[in-house]
Design an enzyme around this catalytic site. Sequence first.
Site, PDB file in Angstrom:
ATOM      1  N   ARG A 212      -5.776   0.287  54.056  1.00 30.84           N
ATOM      2  CA  ARG A 212      -6.389   0.822  55.268  1.00 30.84           C
ATOM      3  C   ARG A 212      -5.513   1.556  56.468  1.00 30.84           C
ATOM      4  O   ARG A 212      -5.786   1.577  57.415  1.00 30.84           O
ATOM      5  CB  ARG A 212      -7.301  -0.459  55.870  1.00 30.84           C
ATOM      6  N   SER A 213      -4.125   1.719  55.816  1.00 30.92           N
ATOM      7  CA  SER A 213      -3.186   2.120  56.489  1.00 30.92           C
ATOM      8  C   SER A 213      -3.476   3.450  57.480  1.00 30.92           C
ATOM      9  O   SER A 213      -3.773   4.100  56.871  1.00 30.92           O
ATOM     10  CB  SER A 213      -1.836   2.232  55.520  1.00 30.92           C
TER      11      SER A 213
END
Length: 378
Positions: free
Chosen positions: A93-94
């Site tokens: 989910r960076s």
Amino acid sequence: MQKSDYPFLPYEPPSWAANLALIPKFKFQLANLNTPIHKWRLPRTPDDFEVFVKRDDMTGSVLSGNKIRKLEFLLADAVDKGCEVILTCGGVRSNHCRATAISSCQLGLECHLFLWSRTKDLKGQFTGNTLLDRMVGANFYLVPSECSFQKEIYPRMQQLQEHIMKTSGKKCYSIPLGGSNSVGVWGYIDCFNELIKQGLHERFTDIVVASGSTGSVTGLAIGNHLTGNKVKVHGMAVISDAAYFHEEADAILRDLGLQASDGSSGVKAEDIMDIVEGVKGIGYGLSTPEELECIQEVATTTGILVDPCYTGKATYHTMKLMRENPDRFLGKKILFIHTGGWFDLFSGVMSSAIDGKSSAENKVYDWMEMTDKLPFDQ
């Protein structure tokens, strides 16, 4: 890619940073700067405190957040060195990977993302940041969750670089976690200069920022140190502990010539930044019901959105710190750096929490049938 596709500008540092080593030669103009500062009326703020928010969630649309400030320098360095392929890493989910993938695509650069993952595919996970990564054509390489960058990810990057060079002749440029190195740190050294122009020293006593890979808090701390330590810089540690942040920041201080190469003298990270531990909570990217409720409450009462992974936790613990340990701050005028990340609100974490509430709590009313009563009176 032609350097003229996007503004590719010679970089001149602020006068107070002109003697640092490794000053970037160029930067791209990708972000919408200068971002505004707004009063932030957080719920339950003690009466003697005032909180303001630096809106780095407004640095762009899909490029919103703190990472694009770093990438303006990192991608300029890559292009200046003749690189056509960008490699970087982060969580599934960076925010950093999303900003890197999109800005690389806009600049005509190929992008490869190494993602810490608990699964061997991404089925069912193309939401939020990861959806945007896919839409701009990034390549994904899933690696064991939380494996070491130096020992496990970097060797994989090297292997892929060699393959790309051998098969296509293209040069690669590797960006570390969060874009946090002696090039990326200039994003927030430069931001500190922006803050000075916005009246930082006259208006505020403390800066608070969510801290994951150390680049943002380190850049702000360096700027503060070089201009007389007139405010106090707090990093809210959403990853690891203070020792990790000090070690990473010390490496950057050495690269910039502020600390001896053996660390025996010069500026020490622990002396210029206050790392607040405990913000990570139950784990990186994991949220407690109290933290999620705080995100909802802040959105409902202020209209400003914070995310579950970074800014939400930093906000929750800033509010707690003002009430429970106010002496940790230098004064009572707090500037919170909003580092963006709100695409993570679409990852499913918040929607699951909201789905668990009743219709009344979610202000949803059944008015399918026309009657003489309003739906909330029935």
